[in-house]
Design a protein around this motif. Structure first.
Motif, PDB file in Angstrom:
ATOM      1  N   UNK A 127       0.841  -1.196   0.000  1.00 59.53           N
ATOM      2  CA  UNK A 127       0.000   0.000   0.000  1.00 59.53           C
ATOM      3  C   UNK A 127       0.875   1.245   0.000  1.00 59.53           C
ATOM      4  N   UNK A 128       0.459   2.224  -0.754  1.00 67.08           N
ATOM      5  CA  UNK A 128       1.184   3.488  -0.796  1.00 67.08           C
ATOM      6  C   UNK A 128       2.215   3.585  -1.893  1.00 67.08           C
ATOM      7  N   UNK A 129       2.503   2.468  -2.564  1.00 72.17           N
ATOM      8  CA  UNK A 129       3.452   2.505  -3.684  1.00 72.17           C
ATOM      9  C   UNK A 129       2.867   3.288  -4.851  1.00 72.17           C
ATOM     10  N   UNK A 130       3.685   4.136  -5.478  1.00 71.90           N
ATOM     11  CA  UNK A 130       3.244   4.766  -6.720  1.00 71.90           C
ATOM     12  C   UNK A 130       3.603   3.852  -7.888  1.00 71.90           C
ATOM     13  N   UNK A 131       3.224   4.241  -9.103  1.00 71.44           N
ATOM     14  CA  UNK A 131       3.436   3.366 -10.261  1.00 71.44           C
ATOM     15  C   UNK A 131       4.915   3.109 -10.529  1.00 71.44           C
ATOM     16  N   UNK A 189      -1.961  -2.548 -12.483  1.00 74.65           N
ATOM     17  CA  UNK A 189      -2.647  -1.322 -12.877  1.00 74.65           C
ATOM     18  C   UNK A 189      -1.793  -0.355 -13.670  1.00 74.65           C
ATOM     19  N   UNK A 190      -0.681  -0.844 -14.229  1.00 74.13           N
ATOM     20  CA  UNK A 190       0.212   0.002 -15.014  1.00 74.13           C
ATOM     21  C   UNK A 190       0.063  -0.351 -16.486  1.00 74.13           C
ATOM     22  N   UNK A 234       1.415   9.447 -17.762  1.00 71.12           N
ATOM     23  CA  UNK A 234       1.052   9.848 -19.114  1.00 71.12           C
ATOM     24  C   UNK A 234       2.174   9.785 -20.127  1.00 71.12           C
ATOM     25  N   UNK A 235       3.365   9.362 -19.719  1.00 71.93           N
ATOM     26  CA  UNK A 235       4.522   9.309 -20.609  1.00 71.93           C
ATOM     27  C   UNK A 235       4.965   7.856 -20.775  1.00 71.93           C
ATOM     28  N   UNK A 236       5.269   7.471 -22.020  1.00 73.24           N
ATOM     29  CA  UNK A 236       5.698   6.108 -22.311  1.00 73.24           C
ATOM     30  C   UNK A 236       7.211   5.987 -22.214  1.00 73.24           C
ATOM     31  N   UNK A 237       7.670   4.872 -21.586  1.00 76.84           N
ATOM     32  CA  UNK A 237       9.091   4.585 -21.456  1.00 76.84           C
ATOM     33  C   UNK A 237       9.358   3.147 -21.889  1.00 76.84           C
ATOM     34  N   UNK A 238      10.593   2.894 -22.304  1.00 71.39           N
ATOM     35  CA  UNK A 238      11.015   1.544 -22.670  1.00 71.39           C
ATOM     36  C   UNK A 238      11.561   0.814 -21.444  1.00 71.39           C
ATOM     37  N   UNK A 257       3.399   2.874 -29.444  1.00 73.27           N
ATOM     38  CA  UNK A 257       3.487   4.225 -28.929  1.00 73.27           C
ATOM     39  C   UNK A 257       4.927   4.733 -29.055  1.00 73.27           C
ATOM     40  N   UNK A 258       5.078   6.050 -28.975  1.00 69.80           N
ATOM     41  CA  UNK A 258       6.388   6.657 -28.894  1.00 69.80           C
ATOM     42  C   UNK A 258       6.711   6.926 -27.429  1.00 69.80           C
TER      43      UNK A 258
END
Length: 291
Positions: free
Chosen positions: A166-170, A222-223, A245-249, A288-289
């Motif tokens: 609990x409390x972890x961000x993405x 949920x990611x 909102x930003x895509x990463x590899x 996606x880019x």
């Protein structure tokens, strides 16, 4: 009565870390009777006589029915989701461009579900009947059975309950998943294992299995994630991850050293931009880019 046979083999990708060699299953097409080559695909058309005899035999069979391409697509999707290896659907509608439309249905289904896409090894289908009323019989081969797929789903839930708090961000969830995969899976230098199931039960797989397991775990957490197909000193799969909102590899395979080093985790290929990943990865298929 007309019989159409389509046989298509999808890419089954074995991706190797750094200097490993490439193994790639190519498309193979098999057909009988009169062969017609169109756009690189091989079709076989066999026109049979004695229509009344075949009609009587055809009408004795009862299958799930679809009256539109949308309904047909849903029936195909349901069977693929259940990992059915053989199924038939009666299609009652315009059949003038059926083989192109079926290909479009398969492409659409697989574009919406990367896990399904990269666990289908090959599919083929035959349709027979009459203009506007045919029965389509499918055969599909998967890298995982339904039981194995269910095991992956269940085991992923167990793992996430242990590593996600609990409390972890993405970002923290993604890092926990990345670290778990790198620490608990090793690259299969025999190039025989290519599934998430093998990664979880045997502790080894190639990049296809790494990216499938990451895809499953990240989505369950949920990611939003996708699978990227490209070239990295050979055909290769890795993941795209969306954070704020930003895509990463994300390439768990290349962050796992070969030979395996217990307790070691690399972050060299963790959350890279398109520009950063392009140094040694060339994207062939990317939804996606990553900026």
């Amino acid at each position: 009565m007309k019989v159409i046979i389509i046989n298509k083999k999808s890419n089954s990708i074995l991706c190797f870390t750094f200097s490993a060699l490439l193994l790639l299953f190519t498309f193979h097409f098999a057909a009988a009777a009169q062969d017609i080559v169109t756009d690189g695909e091989l079709y076989s058309v066999r026109v049979q006589s004695n229509l009344e005899k075949n009609k009587s035999k055809y009408e004795r069979n009862i299958y799930e029915s679809a009256y539109s391409m949308e309904e047909l697509g849903q029936e195909i999707k349901n069977n693929l989701s259940n990992r059915e290896q053989s199924f038939s659907i009666r299609y009652i509608n315009d059949t003038g461009s059926l083989k192109e439309e079926i290909k479009g249905v398969f492409d659409g289904i697989m574009s919406q579900d990367d896990y399904l896409h990269y666990t289908i090894e090959r599919y083929s289908y035959v349709y027979e009947g009459f203009e506007g009323d045919v029965t389509i019989s499918f055969k599909v081969q998967y890298t995982e059975t339904k039981e194995q797929f269910d095991y992956v789903t269940s085991r992923v839930d167990e793992i996430l309950s242990q590593i996600i708090t609990d409390g972890m961000d993405d970002y923290q969830k993604e890092k926990a998943i990345h670290d778990y995969i790198v620490l608990n899976v090793e690259y299969d230098t025999s190039y025989t294992e290519n599934s998430a199931y093998a990664a979880l039960t045997k502790g080894k797989t190639v990049c296809q299995g790494y990216s499938l397991l990451a895809y499953k775990m990240l989505n369950k957490a949920g990611i939003e994630t996708r699978i990227v197909e490209g070239d990295a000193k050979g055909l290769h799969l890795w993941n795209l991850v969306r954070l704020d909102g930003i895509w990463y590899h994300l390439d768990c395979t290349w962050d796992d050293p070969v030979p395996n080093r217990d307790g070691f985790v690399s972050y060299r290929f963790f959350n890279l931009t398109d520009e950063q990943i392009s140094v040694d990865h060339k994207m062939v298929k990317s939804p996606h880019q990553a900026s």
